[in-house]
Design a protein around this motif. Structure first.
Motif, PDB file in Angstrom:
ATOM      1  N   HIS A 125       0.823  -1.222   0.000  1.00  0.00           N
ATOM      2  CA  HIS A 125       0.000   0.000   0.000  1.00  0.00           C
ATOM      3  C   HIS A 125       0.853   1.266   0.000  1.00  0.00           C
ATOM      4  O   HIS A 125       0.518   2.236  -0.672  1.00  0.00           O
ATOM      5  CB  HIS A 125      -0.972  -0.012   1.187  1.00  0.00           C
ATOM      6  CG  HIS A 125      -0.333  -0.264   2.506  1.00  0.00           C
ATOM      7  ND1 HIS A 125      -0.008  -1.506   2.941  1.00  0.00           N
ATOM      8  CD2 HIS A 125       0.057   0.587   3.473  1.00  0.00           C
ATOM      9  CE1 HIS A 125       0.553  -1.421   4.141  1.00  0.00           C
ATOM     10  NE2 HIS A 125       0.609  -0.153   4.473  1.00  0.00           N
ATOM     11  N   MET A 128       2.381   1.594  -3.534  1.00  0.00           N
ATOM     12  CA  MET A 128       1.395   2.020  -4.538  1.00  0.00           C
ATOM     13  C   MET A 128       1.103   3.513  -4.411  1.00  0.00           C
ATOM     14  O   MET A 128       0.992   4.223  -5.412  1.00  0.00           O
ATOM     15  CB  MET A 128       0.105   1.215  -4.376  1.00  0.00           C
ATOM     16  CG  MET A 128       0.200  -0.209  -4.869  1.00  0.00           C
ATOM     17  SD  MET A 128       0.554  -0.292  -6.658  1.00  0.00           S
ATOM     18  CE  MET A 128       2.004  -1.347  -6.647  1.00  0.00           C
ATOM     19  N   GLU A 129       1.001   3.980  -3.186  1.00  0.00           N
ATOM     20  CA  GLU A 129       0.751   5.408  -2.967  1.00  0.00           C
ATOM     21  C   GLU A 129       1.892   6.246  -3.556  1.00  0.00           C
ATOM     22  O   GLU A 129       1.651   7.272  -4.206  1.00  0.00           O
ATOM     23  CB  GLU A 129       0.616   5.697  -1.468  1.00  0.00           C
ATOM     24  CG  GLU A 129       0.321   7.144  -1.113  1.00  0.00           C
ATOM     25  CD  GLU A 129      -1.139   7.541  -1.351  1.00  0.00           C
ATOM     26  OE1 GLU A 129      -2.019   6.676  -1.354  1.00  0.00           O
ATOM     27  OE2 GLU A 129      -1.379   8.752  -1.557  1.00  0.00           O
ATOM     28  N   TRP A 160       1.813   6.108  -7.397  1.00  0.00           N
ATOM     29  CA  TRP A 160       0.664   6.874  -7.838  1.00  0.00           C
ATOM     30  C   TRP A 160       1.008   8.371  -7.850  1.00  0.00           C
ATOM     31  O   TRP A 160       0.798   9.083  -8.838  1.00  0.00           O
ATOM     32  CB  TRP A 160      -0.471   6.585  -6.878  1.00  0.00           C
ATOM     33  CG  TRP A 160      -1.808   7.020  -7.293  1.00  0.00           C
ATOM     34  CD1 TRP A 160      -2.162   7.688  -8.427  1.00  0.00           C
ATOM     35  CD2 TRP A 160      -3.001   6.805  -6.549  1.00  0.00           C
ATOM     36  NE1 TRP A 160      -3.511   7.907  -8.424  1.00  0.00           N
ATOM     37  CE2 TRP A 160      -4.050   7.382  -7.295  1.00  0.00           C
ATOM     38  CE3 TRP A 160      -3.293   6.194  -5.335  1.00  0.00           C
ATOM     39  CZ2 TRP A 160      -5.364   7.355  -6.843  1.00  0.00           C
ATOM     40  CZ3 TRP A 160      -4.593   6.178  -4.904  1.00  0.00           C
ATOM     41  CH2 TRP A 160      -5.629   6.746  -5.658  1.00  0.00           C
ATOM     42  N   ARG A 161       1.534   8.841  -6.742  1.00  0.00           N
ATOM     43  CA  ARG A 161       1.890  10.267  -6.668  1.00  0.00           C
ATOM     44  C   ARG A 161       3.015  10.609  -7.639  1.00  0.00           C
ATOM     45  O   ARG A 161       3.065  11.710  -8.190  1.00  0.00           O
ATOM     46  CB  ARG A 161       2.320  10.622  -5.241  1.00  0.00           C
ATOM     47  CG  ARG A 161       1.172  10.484  -4.256  1.00  0.00           C
ATOM     48  CD  ARG A 161       1.528  11.083  -2.918  1.00  0.00           C
ATOM     49  NE  ARG A 161       0.436  10.864  -1.975  1.00  0.00           N
ATOM     50  CZ  ARG A 161       0.012  11.756  -1.096  1.00  0.00           C
ATOM     51  NH1 ARG A 161       0.615  12.925  -1.008  1.00  0.00           N
ATOM     52  NH2 ARG A 161      -0.983  11.493  -0.287  1.00  0.00           N
ATOM     53  N   ARG A 163       0.457   5.255   4.496  1.00  0.00           N
ATOM     54  CA  ARG A 163       0.757   5.769   3.162  1.00  0.00           C
ATOM     55  C   ARG A 163       0.739   7.286   3.141  1.00  0.00           C
ATOM     56  O   ARG A 163       1.568   7.917   2.476  1.00  0.00           O
ATOM     57  CB  ARG A 163      -0.138   5.155   2.077  1.00  0.00           C
ATOM     58  CG  ARG A 163      -1.623   5.200   2.285  1.00  0.00           C
ATOM     59  CD  ARG A 163      -2.338   4.317   1.215  1.00  0.00           C
ATOM     60  NE  ARG A 163      -3.768   4.370   1.369  1.00  0.00           N
ATOM     61  CZ  ARG A 163      -4.646   4.631   0.382  1.00  0.00           C
ATOM     62  NH1 ARG A 163      -4.221   4.865  -0.837  1.00  0.00           N
ATOM     63  NH2 ARG A 163      -5.929   4.654   0.612  1.00  0.00           N
TER      64      ARG A 163
END
Lengths: 285, 285, 285, 285
Positions: free
Chosen positions: A101, A104-105, A108-109, A259
């Motif tokens: 998690h 992924m955060e 993503w950012r 996250r």
């Protein structure tokens, strides 16, 4: 958006520092757009300064500016100072295990250009994250911890990382890494710990929190030092829980805290907002 | 406002409890206005229930209702149960030292009828709080810790408190009280600790927090047990701090947290919303 | 603690401001202990600066420093600037009606020396608060709104307040005051509004919030302008509510928000941390 | 994990409801694992109940239980009641435009099995989100708003959605949909609004917030009704901002609020925790 430079200074506090620094920059055409300072004591303390300025109108090259600043200002005030540039993004790598998690955060950012860095690779000790990472166009290397133990795995990771690492992020990497492995990266390794440190150091903090019956859980992003879970804290946050929440609930709620807290700490590091001082941090934000 | 009764139950979980309890009350004209429950496990756990009901239309006296409930329902489900009544306010005493912010908050809320209790006295080990306390019409007794030591002081406080104490509040009482002194009050002593327990147990937690460089400070209200700072937690909260805050700043900010957190915990206790279970609490709110 | 001076500046942004200001102060022996700045735009915006410095080692008098600063720096950069001194506390008055929770919080903090001001009087339109206010050693004047209406009451209050008012606090004063009454105090009147403005302007905001079914309630401290509930916001905060909370509950919970939010706003104003700019504020904290 | 049933009830409050419901369920072998209730008034109000129970040991089929419950209990108390089952996940569709942060958060949680539903499709008015959505194995349909206008687009979406939709999520869908389009879905359409409603209704709320100079921004998840931005609120949250934040900063910070607030509201809806009552919601969590 024009490139900016960030100047971070730590030095003994005494009169005239801000005047000297800002006058030096002004005379070289460096237009200050942000300035923040802190002193540990009204008199005789340690002084911290962060300055951000535009570089386009400077009358000298970056290297010339740095050389002149060191001679004219840095030495005079016995400064520990550092200049970074927004158009020289930090080379960043992420270590991860199975819980993805936080990874992924960050990915993503990164995709949304919210993390101002160059993400060079993700290293993991399992194959699971590969597909998701590669989808984002970032290389993934799996370095399992095998018969050769952690020493062998660390050697392989050191090789993959290469000499040119500005930031290493432990995004729920569940293995303890050695002081030898960390040594080259100094205060440039950020870890996310799934508790409100210094409460619940060690393994399985959500279980500890559940057993203790706390009414808030937390997460802590900190620089990694030789002593486990004890490095300088960059950011923390908490969330309210009740008797209704199981250990599994705490993990799910905690993963949101983790996250967010890690992403904030990484962003501030990449924007050169953090100065480490002893075992604490000054975060100019 | 009509009087209400609060029924709190702890028992092994099994089918039929809510049906049995609510049917018993319904058949005796007890109109339920609030009901909350919790089970530690979907099957085979411990079951907790809090019920609030109006008493005016009851067809029996309180003592008759209690006797019948014990026989018909309590024994059948092996319940640990307790009934309290809103028109029998709890006899409450406060212990304080020099820091009076928590004391003042409690007195203030008491005056506004926000603390449903009968405040019988404030005990302190200094003379300073006397004037402020007496202004609120509450008796103040000063029991300094003299040559006879804490044992003598505790004996004097026990005498002043008398046998009839429903709640004892340690509102920043800075002396460690003995297990012997506490024994008669069982889980009816609430303390406010000026940190986010279990972090920073012991003395001077704000200094500890400052030295550690945490980014949040906290306060914890908990029942007092023999082990210092380790009793069941009732309520906690945190506030954000930065490198700019001195130890004095943390104390000032913390004192706001302390008074809020303590007032909440005391209010919930007085409303019979808290059930102690092992070293944890269930708070129905 | 030595006296400090606070310099607040608003001016068109252009290169060299910080250098000019800090060099001027340094050459006059004024030791900067805090500096914060903001610009509305990277280029061509409005620039705001707040500086705090020690005065003991200054080589000139305060009036000489001010005269020289205006000439040498202020005029050059077309600055709107103001100097205040920590040893010249602001003369402050409070207006109140029947709800006294905000008043009590301010009096309490004043007693603890947390509000750096000289509290000259409390004005109310009822007799109820008198006893509590006078206990704190602060004069209370009751100016009821009688047959002469608000105009007469305002005239009487203006007379009582006198010409020398640095800050006027509307601590839940439930009457609308006229623009004429406010005129002499300019941006030196702070009001607490019991909602998260701009939501729920006007009367009975907690009832409005309850009817709307919001999941958070709020409070707003703002400077008072001619347009009701629309002046520059200094501070706001929110608290979580649920369907269980009645209008009375919202009022009780809201009163805690109100006293905290107002106390923060007043403290920042008294520390010269607030600069009004159009209908907004810059708060350097 | 065994299947559970959730019973939601709204009815006029009167004595005996909980007793009747829980006794009915107990006698049919339905083991209650969660129960929450609320009444708008101590006497004469509206009563709300949510019950969760295990179905495995029931002595009748679901349809038989429902028929019996309606006859024996529902009619007696004039209940508006509904039963849902955890093993009959709600068929859910998402509408989106170009801002995909809310969509991505929902897809992510769906993949982690944190959203207990069957995600049937994502509908958008642009092609951009297709790749990301299809990666998650969810069908994407692009329905641009062309020459035929919104009416044509809505007709096409209605056709794609089909008759069998339990929940429709507007995850920053930037077109106003008509009452005709919404009619078949009643209170089963959730929208995320990027402000703390009722503040800043209408277009560009972050710009409105910036111009107003608020110190907190917010996000609101609500059921969609014919009146724009005015339906029953399910969840809201706020985040602290300062004068330093530009409109772009508010959008970035707000997007974190939006995805969290929407994900919470959707989860509670899917767990049958929300009861709509007039223009408000009761959320049992």
């Amino acid at each position: 958006m024009a490139a900016t430079a960030r100047l971070r200074i730590t030095c003994p506090d005494r009169p005239g520092i801000v005047s000297a620094v800002t006058t030096f920059l002004y005379t070289h055409g460096a237009n200050i757009i942000d300035l923040d300072q802190h002193s540990t004591d009204p008199e005789g303390g340690t002084f911290f300064l962060r300055l951000e300025f535009y570089t386009p109108y400077m009358d000298v090259s970056r290297s010339a500016l740095e050389a002149a600043f060191g001679e004219v200002v840095g030495n005079r005030f016995a400064m520990d100072w550092r200049l970074s540039y927004s158009d020289e993004p930090k080379r960043t790598a992420i270590l991860v295990s199975r819980h993805d998690h936080c990874l992924m955060e960050l990915l993503w950012r990164y995709t949304r250009q919210e993390l101002p860095c160059e993400l060079t690779m993700v290293l993991g000790n399992h194959e699971e994250p590969r597909e998701a990472v590669e989808r984002f166009g970032v290389p993934y290397h799996c370095v399992p911890v095998g018969d050769g133990g952690m020493a062998e795995a660390e050697a392989r990771m050191t090789e993959l990382l290469g000499p040119d690492v500005d930031l290493l992020i432990l995004a729920r990497y569940m293995r303890v890494v050695s002081a030898e492995f960390l040594a080259p990266y100094d205060t440039r390794v950020i870890n996310i710990h799934h508790s409100f440190l210094p409460a619940f150091v060690g393994a399985d903090p959500y279980r500890q929190a559940h057993e203790k019956g706390v009414k808030l859980i937390g997460a802590t992003a900190h620089y990694v030092t030789a002593e486990l879970d004890a490095g300088p804290i960059i950011e923390q946050d908490t969330a309210r829980v009740t008797h209704r929440h199981s250990v599994a609930d705490l993990k799910a709620m905690g993963s949101e805290l983790e996250r967010t807290v890690l992403a904030r700490a990484v962003t501030w590091h990449l924007q050169d907002r953090v100065i480490v001082f002893g075992n604490k941090t000054v975060v100019f934000r």
